[in-house]
Design an enzyme around this catalytic site. Structure first.
Site, PDB file in Angstrom:
ATOM      1  CD  GLN A  14      -2.564   0.934   2.805  1.00  0.00           C
ATOM      2  OE1 GLN A  14      -2.114   0.225   3.703  1.00  0.00           O
ATOM      3  NE2 GLN A  14      -3.693   1.596   2.924  1.00  0.00           N
ATOM      4  CB  SER A  56       2.104   7.177   4.470  1.00  0.00           C
ATOM      5  OG  SER A  56       1.075   6.495   5.143  1.00  0.00           O
ATOM      6  CB  SER A  92       3.796  -2.724   5.321  1.00  0.00           C
ATOM      7  OG  SER A  92       3.552  -1.859   6.389  1.00  0.00           O
ATOM      8  CD  GLU A 135      -5.878  -0.179   6.538  1.00  0.00           C
ATOM      9  OE1 GLU A 135      -6.310   0.837   5.955  1.00  0.00           O
ATOM     10  OE2 GLU A 135      -4.670  -0.413   6.698  1.00  0.00           O
ATOM     11  CB  SER A 158      -3.400   7.764  14.417  1.00  0.00           C
ATOM     12  OG  SER A 158      -4.213   8.906  14.608  1.00  0.00           O
ATOM     13  CG  ASN A 159      -6.154   3.730  17.915  1.00  0.00           C
ATOM     14  OD1 ASN A 159      -6.098   3.344  16.734  1.00  0.00           O
ATOM     15  ND2 ASN A 159      -6.130   2.905  18.944  1.00  0.00           N
ATOM     16  CD  GLU A 160      -4.036   9.397  19.060  1.00  0.00           C
ATOM     17  OE1 GLU A 160      -3.539   8.953  18.001  1.00  0.00           O
ATOM     18  OE2 GLU A 160      -3.863   8.850  20.168  1.00  0.00           O
TER      19      GLU A 160
HETATM   20  C1  LIG Z   1       3.583  -0.670  11.204  1.00  0.00           C
HETATM   21  C2  LIG Z   1       3.104   0.350  10.247  1.00  0.00           C
HETATM   22  C3  LIG Z   1       2.786  -0.019   8.954  1.00  0.00           C
HETATM   23  C4  LIG Z   1       2.375   0.932   8.030  1.00  0.00           C
HETATM   24  N1  LIG Z   1       2.135   0.528   6.756  1.00  0.00           N
HETATM   25  C5  LIG Z   1       1.816   1.448   5.820  1.00  0.00           C
HETATM   26  C6  LIG Z   1       1.646   1.065   4.470  1.00  0.00           C
HETATM   27  O1  LIG Z   1       1.802  -0.091   4.108  1.00  0.00           O
HETATM   28  N2  LIG Z   1       1.342   2.004   3.565  1.00  0.00           N
HETATM   29  C7  LIG Z   1       1.169   3.312   3.922  1.00  0.00           C
HETATM   30  O2  LIG Z   1       0.828   4.115   3.069  1.00  0.00           O
HETATM   31  N3  LIG Z   1       1.322   3.724   5.207  1.00  0.00           N
HETATM   32  C8  LIG Z   1       1.660   2.815   6.155  1.00  0.00           C
HETATM   33  N4  LIG Z   1       1.842   3.209   7.467  1.00  0.00           N
HETATM   34  C9  LIG Z   1       1.758   4.618   7.786  1.00  0.00           C
HETATM   35  C10 LIG Z   1       0.500   4.990   8.550  1.00  0.00           C
HETATM   36  O3  LIG Z   1      -0.600   4.996   7.702  1.00  0.00           O
HETATM   37  C11 LIG Z   1       0.757   6.363   9.174  1.00  0.00           C
HETATM   38  O4  LIG Z   1       1.732   6.172  10.157  1.00  0.00           O
HETATM   39  C12 LIG Z   1      -0.452   6.972   9.798  1.00  0.00           C
HETATM   40  O5  LIG Z   1      -1.360   7.372   8.812  1.00  0.00           O
HETATM   41  C13 LIG Z   1      -0.092   8.183  10.672  1.00  0.00           C
HETATM   42  O6  LIG Z   1       0.690   9.085   9.971  1.00  0.00           O
HETATM   43  P1  LIG Z   1       2.098   9.587  10.554  1.00  0.00           P
HETATM   44  O7  LIG Z   1       2.877   8.408  10.937  1.00  0.00           O
HETATM   45  O8  LIG Z   1       2.677  10.535   9.595  1.00  0.00           O
HETATM   46  O9  LIG Z   1       1.752  10.350  11.893  1.00  0.00           O
HETATM   47  P2  LIG Z   1       1.219  11.830  12.050  1.00  0.00           P
HETATM   48  O10 LIG Z   1       0.083  12.071  11.145  1.00  0.00           O
HETATM   49  O11 LIG Z   1       2.359  12.758  12.027  1.00  0.00           O
HETATM   50  O12 LIG Z   1       0.654  11.743  13.520  1.00  0.00           O
HETATM   51  C14 LIG Z   1       1.485  11.761  14.690  1.00  0.00           C
HETATM   52  C15 LIG Z   1       0.597  11.852  15.909  1.00  0.00           C
HETATM   53  O13 LIG Z   1      -0.253  13.004  15.834  1.00  0.00           O
HETATM   54  C16 LIG Z   1      -1.601  12.632  15.945  1.00  0.00           C
HETATM   55  N5  LIG Z   1      -2.457  13.448  15.089  1.00  0.00           N
HETATM   56  C17 LIG Z   1      -2.249  13.793  13.796  1.00  0.00           C
HETATM   57  N6  LIG Z   1      -3.293  14.484  13.322  1.00  0.00           N
HETATM   58  C18 LIG Z   1      -4.205  14.565  14.322  1.00  0.00           C
HETATM   59  C19 LIG Z   1      -5.492  15.138  14.460  1.00  0.00           C
HETATM   60  N7  LIG Z   1      -6.123  15.745  13.447  1.00  0.00           N
HETATM   61  N8  LIG Z   1      -6.128  14.997  15.652  1.00  0.00           N
HETATM   62  C20 LIG Z   1      -5.514  14.361  16.688  1.00  0.00           C
HETATM   63  N9  LIG Z   1      -4.313  13.817  16.623  1.00  0.00           N
HETATM   64  C21 LIG Z   1      -3.658  13.915  15.449  1.00  0.00           C
HETATM   65  C22 LIG Z   1      -1.630  11.176  15.478  1.00  0.00           C
HETATM   66  O14 LIG Z   1      -2.747  10.509  15.993  1.00  0.00           O
HETATM   67  C23 LIG Z   1      -0.340  10.640  16.021  1.00  0.00           C
HETATM   68  O15 LIG Z   1      -0.498  10.280  17.355  1.00  0.00           O
HETATM   69  C24 LIG Z   1       2.252   2.283   8.415  1.00  0.00           C
HETATM   70  C25 LIG Z   1       2.524   2.658   9.724  1.00  0.00           C
HETATM   71  C26 LIG Z   1       2.955   1.708  10.633  1.00  0.00           C
HETATM   72  C27 LIG Z   1       3.274   2.147  12.020  1.00  0.00           C
END
Ligand SMILES: Cc1cc2nc3c(=O)[nH]c(=O)nc-3n(C[C@H](O)[C@H](O)[C@H](O)COP(=O)(O)OP(=O)(O)OC[C@H]3O[C@@H](n4cnc5c(N)ncnc54)[C@H](O)[C@@H]3O)c2cc1C
Lengths: 379, 350
Positions: free
Chosen positions: A125, A128, A160, A243, A361-363
């Site tokens: 996928q 991101s 991933s 998902e 994310s859970n948020e």
């Molecule tokens: C094990 C793993 C596998 C993954 N696999 C894939 C994959 O195969 N393909 C892919 O495309 N992506 C993948 N991801 C990425 C995943 O989709 C992103 O990590 C996720 O969408 C969060 O984005 P970020 O990591 O940039 O965090 P950020 O968006 O920077 O968020 C960081 C923190 O801020 C909080 N936050 C952000 N915005 C808000 C809001 N509006 N309100 C409240 N809190 C907020 C978040 O909840 C989090 O706690 C994977 C991630 C992990 C950990």
């Protein structure tokens, strides 16, 4: 309401159980985040496909068995009870597959689904980006439409298994004038296309489970567009619904972990605190609750109902349950928890920490529940 | 295998909801002092709701415990003072089970005011109004006169619960004893736990709704407080818990007809715990959203909160059910793990 399996379902369970007993590898496979393990897991997908178990709910024409969702749950129960290998093609099987069924053309379904079911094409996928995590509408990777193809430039991250995978479903901006949700499209991209560079990223456990994908003038034919052009957001939301809603994490996974946790409690009974024991009991209850909720959801879908934003509840519930169970196991293992020999719990604990982050994310899920399920005003 | 509520069940519950919402308003709840808490009984009886599970030959609707649970949920949603759940879910099925069809019919038609008590629920509600009390213990099931079994009324934090402790050994007409009484008592306890759990789900749902409405209207810093994430997430958390309590309650309701008694009791305990914890979380998070207003009689919340505290202890409190589950899961050799949640089971035919 009828909470008894039909005799056909009971027979199906037995058939699955017998087949798994005969085919599940006796020694655990190496991690699918390293090359050797990835290949072994692909081999396992092929074996599954020979038994027609790649994805039991799909039509037979696409390598499935035309089973109902209840039978899928039965399959999953037997699968986890048998400690069968993790699904290296989970993105293809659980996310892209159902999305193809909903948005794919007949030609696309016939082209892609059988190869997913057979394990011949393993999917990643690619959504991101460095600047677009939770805020997926900020995607900047660009796909320019030329005569009969799209030309992609940009960068994806956290993908991933993309280091070893064959294809990715990639969310890109096809309309540069529309900056947010509008103007995105879903493209199916072979990862060996000219102009693609893949850089592995080591995950918490040290394995290169993530990849960064760089696109430099990558051409894909126009029939690799999935769903409407500029309608990629809606396609991605359907995928995200599968998902979060039902597919990605079936209850059996957590029921098996809860069972192992109870067994671990027994092994360490002489030094088990009341608090840990109570925590394990609660975890067992929650895993059961997740099972009942999922059977209810599956039954509703089978009656023709569609899932709404309440699927966000699922994702929060299973991911936090998983983290709690593994944290408890780490507590029980205590001084030995850091050791390689306990790596099943240790690896599980590390991965459980990712659950509340990936798949939205859970948020973000809580925001969705608050505004779309409860009807609270948007901030 | 079909774990969805039948269309008829949903329609029945919707009808009950429409009626209860219209009749049992918060304005009525505010009138506890001027009310017996039984004014709606004739209407409830005429809708047939008291005889949900009574066979049609006795004028009942001939439905199952799943429908009783659905109605109990609606009763919880409005914090109904009338003993609908108690009569429809416990008394009438129990009297039918004991072979007292005529009496069951009379109770289901709202003609006889009867309370019910057991070791897990040694209080009779609406104490001043009862004509008889059915006392169910593992040794004996007896029908007693209030003068023989009811102690002086006690006040509860829930103004609608006019409680009196029941003397479980009081003289009365014995309807069952020994093995039959033991079985009846266990059966009653399971039903009591499951339907109380359903009521608690309804209460939790309502508390989340009340707090949501308030959060959308109350403004601070120039915006509705419901637009703050910290506030949103309190209510989202409660909603998540509710989403995973209701299926357990319905699972347990369906299991009330089973002959696998340990499993029936296990599920009843799980349902009661899941619903109690959901209601607790909903009330704690809801009062937080209401701020000081929530800490008053002025806000509607407290009626629902207090009912949920009262129900939390009924038909087995948390400690009771936790202990029972603990014994099943750790020491009882209960089958656990994937594929064990719907083990093939036979139904009992009452
Ligand atoms: C094990 C793993 C596998 C993954 N696999 C894939 C994959 O195969 N393909 C892919 O495309 N992506 C993948 N991801 C990425 C995943 O989709 C992103 O990590 C996720 O969408 C969060 O984005 P970020 O990591 O940039 O965090 P950020 O968006 O920077 O968020 C960081 C923190 O801020 C909080 N936050 C952000 N915005 C808000 C809001 N509006 N309100 C409240 N809190 C907020 C978040 O909840 C989090 O706690 C994977 C991630 C992990 C950990």
């Amino acid at each position: 309401m009828e909470l008894e399996y039909t005799s056909a379902q009971i027979e199906f369970r037995q058939e699955v159980r017998d087949w798994l007993r005969a085919h599940v590898p006796t020694a655990p496979l190496a991690s699918f985040d390293i090359e050797e393990g990835f290949n072994a897991h692909r081999e396992w997908e092929r074996i599954l496909a020979q038994g027609n178990y790649g994805m039991v709910t799909w039509p037979t024409a696409y390598g499935g068995r035309g089973c109902s969702l209840i039978e899928w749950l039965i399959f999953e129960e037997e699968y986890y009870a048998a400690n069968a290998p993790g699904r290296v093609n989970q993105n293809g099987v659980f996310l892209l597959g159902p999305t193809l069924m909903e948005y794919g053309t007949e030609a696309q379904k016939a082209r892609y689904l059988p190869a997913i079911a057979s394990g011949d094409e393993i999917w990643a996928q690619a959504w991101s980006e460095p600047g677009a995590g939770s805020d997926m509408a900020a995607i900047r990777t660009r796909a320019k439409r030329t005569d009969a193809s799209y030309v992609i430039d940009g960068q994806k991250i956290w993908s991933s298994r993309a280091v070893f995978a064959d294809w990715c479903f990639c969310l890109v901006r096809t309309d540069p004038d529309n900056s947010r949700h509008r103007g995105l499209s879903m493209l199916l991209v072979p990862l060996n296309a000219a102009g693609i560079t893949i850089r592995p990223i080591r995950q918490l456990d040290g394995d290169p489970g993530f990849a960064e994908i760089f696109f430099d003038d990558v051409h894909v034919p126009e029939d690799h567009l999935l769903g409407p052009e500029h309608g990629g957001w809606q396609v991605a939301m359907a995928t995200a619904g599968f998902e979060r809603g039902l597919m990605l994490r079936s209850p059996a996974r957590f029921q098996q972990t809860a069972k192992r946790l109870i067994e671990l409690c027994h092994t360490h009974a002489s030094r088990l605190s009341a608090e840990t024991r109570a925590g394990a009991l609660q975890a067992w209850m929650d895993a059961e609750a997740y099972c009942h909720a999922t059977y209810m959801t599956a039954s509703r879908i089978m009656r023709g109902e569609t899932l709404g934003a309440e699927t966000s509840c699922n994702k929060i519930f299973w991911s936090e349950l998983d983290r709690t169970m593994h944290r408890l196991a780490m507590s029980i293992l205590g001084i030995g928890a850091e050791l390689e020999e306990n790596s099943d719990w240790l690896d599980g604990y590390m991965f459980s920490l990712a659950g509340p982050i990936y798949a939205g994310s859970n948020e973000i899920q809580r925001n969705i529940i608050a505004t779309r399920v409860l009807g609270l005003r948007r901030g | 295998m079909d774990f969805s509520l039948a269309e008829d069940t949903k329609r029945l519950a919707e009808g009950a909801r429409a009626f209860l919402t219209q009749e049992n308003t918060v304005a009525r709840l505010r009138q506890a002092e001027q009310s017996s808490g039984l004014e709606l009984m004739p209407q409830i009886a005429s809708l047939g709701l008291l005889g949900i599970e009574a066979p049609e030959t006795l004028g009942g609707l001939g439905l199952t415990a799943v429908e009783s649970a659905a109605i109990a949920e609606e009763a919880g949603h409005v914090a109904l003072p009338e003993p609908l759940t108690e009569i429809a879910g416990l008394l009438v099925p129990m009297l039918v089970h004991l072979g007292r069809g005529e009496l069951a019919q009379s109770v289901a038609q709202g003609h006889s005011a009867m309370g019910i008590a057991s070791p897990l629920c040694p209080f009779a509600g609406h104490a001043r109004r009862q004509a008889q009390v059915l006392i169910v213990t593992p040794r004996r099931v007896a029908l007693a006169e209030p003068k023989d079994c009811l102690n002086p009324p006690r006040s509860s934090i829930d103004p609608w619960r006019q409680l009196a402790r029941v003397d479980l050994e009081a003289v009365g007409e014995v309807l069952a004893s020994d093995e039959a009484a033991h079985e009846a008592c266990q059966w009653l306890n399971a039903r009591g736990a499951v339907f109380t759990a359903a009521e608690l789900c309804g209460l939790a749902h309502r508390m989340i709704e009340l707090a949501t409405d308030y959060a959308n209207t109350r403004e601070q810093f120039g915006v509705p407080i419901g637009s703050f994430q910290a506030v949103q997430h309190l209510l989202a958390d409660a909603r998540v818990r509710l989403e995973f309590a209701r299926p357990v309650v319905y699972r347990a309701a369906a299991a009330l007809a089973q002959i696998d008694l340990p499993r029936r009791d296990l599920l009843a305990s799980h349902a009661k715990l899941a619903a109690t914890d959901t209601a607790n979380l909903a009330s704690e998070n809801a009062i937080q959203v209401f701020g000081a207003f929530g800490y008053t009689f002025e806000a509607d919340l407290h009626y629902f909160m207090k009912r949920s505290w009262a129900l939390a202890g009924l038909w087995g409190d948390r400690e009771f059910h936790l202990q029972r589950l603990d014994a099943h899961v750790f020491d009882g050799g209960a089958a656990i793990g994937p594929g064990t949640s719907y083990r093939q089971e036979e139904k009992r035919h009452d």
